[in-house]
Scaffold this motif. Structure first.
Motif: not given
Length: 153
Positions: A57-64, A69-74, A117-122
């Motif tokens: 079983k493999v789970t990938a967690d990804v942050d981006a 412009g001035v709008s930022i979404l995490r 993409i700033t971080h990947v955890s598997v």
């Protein structure tokens, strides 16, 4: 299904495979964004059969981070996939295996935003149904990949 039925009817072979375990140093996990490849080794496998059933079983967690412009979404997204197969047991009680598990994390691109993409955890969980051996492997990767999605005509 047959494995589960045999466990319920005739008991488990796990008592015969008491010392069976996965070797953490022999576990290698890689993920290219669409397929996770997991190589593993289980040792001290003693069963009446010449194969054993292992789930991967493999789970990938990804942050981006996405900007316009001035709008930022995490953004944080994850996906999980499972592969279950029989693997042969060698004469010395070793099971060597490699699983290729299709795994894609969706929702990491936002129209008209530039996303990085700033971080990947598997995280990988190996489990032998017959011996009871388990192993959890977590790999953190800092991946920077930029993508721009523009859906304007």
């Amino acid at each position: 299904m047959a494995a589960a039925a045999m466990l319920l009817i005739g008991g488990s072979s796990a008592a015969l495979a008491h010392g069976a375990h996965f070797v953490p140093e022999a576990t290698d996990v890689s993920w290219d964004g669409t397929v996770a490849t997991v190589a593993f080794r289980e040792v001290d496998v003693v069963l009446k059969a010449d194969v054993t059933t292992i789930s991967v079983k493999v789970t990938a967690d990804v942050d981006a981070i996405c900007k316009r412009g001035v709008s930022i979404l995490r953004i944080h997204r994850s996906a999980t996939a499972l592969d279950v197969k029989d693997y042969p047991i060698s004469d010395d009680g070793t099971v060597e295996g490699a699983a290729r598990v299709p795994l894609k994390v969706t929702g990491l691109e936002v129209p008209d935003f530039t996303c990085v993409i700033t971080h990947v955890s598997v995280t990988t969980v190996l489990e032998d149904f017959w011996t009871g051996a388990t192993l959890i492997d977590k790999t953190d990767q800092r991946q920077i990949r930029e993508s721009t999605t523009d859906i304007s005509p």
